[in-house]
Write an enzyme that holds these catalytic residues in place. Structure first.
Site, mmCIF file in Angstrom:
data_model
loop_
_atom_site.group_PDB
_atom_site.id
_atom_site.type_symbol
_atom_site.label_atom_id
_atom_site.label_comp_id
_atom_site.label_asym_id
_atom_site.label_seq_id
_atom_site.Cartn_x
_atom_site.Cartn_y
_atom_site.Cartn_z
ATOM 1 N N GLY A 120 0.801 -1.223 0.000
ATOM 2 C CA GLY A 120 0.000 0.000 0.000
ATOM 3 C C GLY A 120 0.829 1.267 0.000
ATOM 4 N N HIS B 177 2.576 4.662 -4.810
ATOM 5 C CA HIS B 177 3.203 5.821 -5.451
ATOM 6 C C HIS B 177 3.499 5.468 -6.904
ATOM 7 C CE1 HIS B 177 6.836 3.529 -4.870
ATOM 8 N NE2 HIS B 177 6.707 3.561 -3.553
ATOM 9 N N HIS C 202 4.788 1.967 -7.746
ATOM 10 C CA HIS C 202 3.766 0.912 -7.847
ATOM 11 C C HIS C 202 2.965 1.067 -9.138
ATOM 12 C CE1 HIS C 202 4.148 1.398 -3.341
ATOM 13 N NE2 HIS C 202 4.376 0.103 -3.483
ATOM 14 N N LEU D 58 11.847 6.168 -5.537
ATOM 15 C CA LEU D 58 10.566 6.227 -4.833
ATOM 16 C C LEU D 58 10.445 5.068 -3.851
ATOM 17 C CD1 LEU D 58 7.958 7.332 -7.521
ATOM 18 C CD2 LEU D 58 9.461 8.699 -6.086
ATOM 19 N N SER D 59 9.923 5.402 -2.672
ATOM 20 C CA SER D 59 9.710 4.402 -1.635
ATOM 21 C C SER D 59 8.604 4.921 -0.724
ATOM 22 C CB SER D 59 10.993 4.226 -0.817
ATOM 23 O OG SER D 59 10.702 3.645 0.439
#
Ligand code: PAF
Length: 275
Positions: free
Chosen positions: A28, A31, A34, A181-182
């Site tokens: 979930g 971002h 995903h 991104l994380s």
């Protein structure tokens, strides 16, 4: 889009799907990273299934399980807009029973680098991925290359357990300033975020050295340390391995991965470069 919370409901909808299925398992707080996996799954399959499940068994005692970002409503909207057909958002009791059979990560590859810093993390990760792959019965499952060791371990599990799903590695997605991104980037203050950029900068520097013909790992690592040390609070490791996670002393172009793990403030970040 159908949203299922219970296993029975999910299984019923899954059983009705005909044609190829692409699956994107997530924890979930979705971002762009995903989304790139979901888009790829959308392009390559007739149906797309996404799971959102913050898996407790892959968090160690004292890690951020409680404060891990949860944004169910936003995740649901993002999936809907991205054309997901079936979204599975189970609770832990839907996934786990008491005293269940466990999967153990390989003794070497599962216990070096990330596995050494987070012993047991990969056991829990593989356990839930096995369950989710079995539940979705997907033709293809999509994983980001940012979690390189996770990806390689999943590929090994699929091979060793004769699972039929194709594991599709997907490139790292970065913000325009280079930060990978994380979901954990939300923990960074503005000042920490600025310092965290040294991680992608160090990898860029390594990439340039390699392009310039420098293949000696010790020299590449030294240069990366020079970029990282002034900015990060704790440099956990810089490692250079082959695509099967065996350590390398010289870069083998097309077969190497350079990995970094560092803490900025209290946030632990990982990043890597496949060369
Ligand atoms: O990479 C992740 O988000 C998780 O490790 C995964 C693969 C969804 C398993 O919980």
């Amino acid at each position: 889009m159908i949203v299922s919370r219970s296993y029975e409901e999910f299984a019923e909808h899954r059983d009705r799907m005909e044609g190829s299925i692409g699956f994107v398992p997530t924890m979930g707080a979705l971002h762009e990273g995903h989304l790139s996996l979901i888009r790829r799954a959308r392009e390559e399959n007739e149906h797309v299934i996404v799971s959102v499940f913050v898996n407790p068994t892959q968090f160690l005692e004292g890690e951020d399980l409680e404060k891990y970002p949860r944004r169910e409503e936003a995740d649901r909207k993002i999936c809907e807009l991205a054309g997901v057909d079936l979204l599975y958002m189970p609770t832990a009791d839907q996934i786990y029973d008491e005293d269940e059979l466990c999967i153990a990560a390989p003794k070497v590859r599962g216990y070096i680098l990330e596995g050494a810093r987070r012993p047991g993390h990969f056991d829990g990760m593989l356990q839930v991925v096995m369950k989710l792959l079995n539940l979705s019965r997907a033709d293809r499952a999509y994983f980001g290359m940012k979690d390189a060791q996770q990806l390689v371990l999943i590929q090994r599990m699929v091979r060793h357990y004769f699972m039929k799903v194709e594991i599709v590695p997907c490139p790292i997605v970065r913000d325009p300033d280079g930060l990978a991104l994380s979901s954990r980037n939300v923990y960074l203050s503005e000042e920490e975020r600025r310092r965290a950029l040294s991680i992608s900068r160090s990898l860029k520097r390594a990439g340039k050295m390699i392009q310039g013909g420098e293949y000696e790992v010790s020299r590449i690592v030294e240069a990366m340390e020079g970029t990282l040390r002034p900015d990060v609070d704790e440099l956990e490791y810089i490692a250079v391995v082959d695509r099967d996670f065996r350590p390398l002393e010289r870069i083998v172009p097309g077969e190497s991965i350079i990995l970094v793990a560092a803490k900025v403030g209290s946030t632990r970040l990982i990043d890597n470069l496949w060369v």
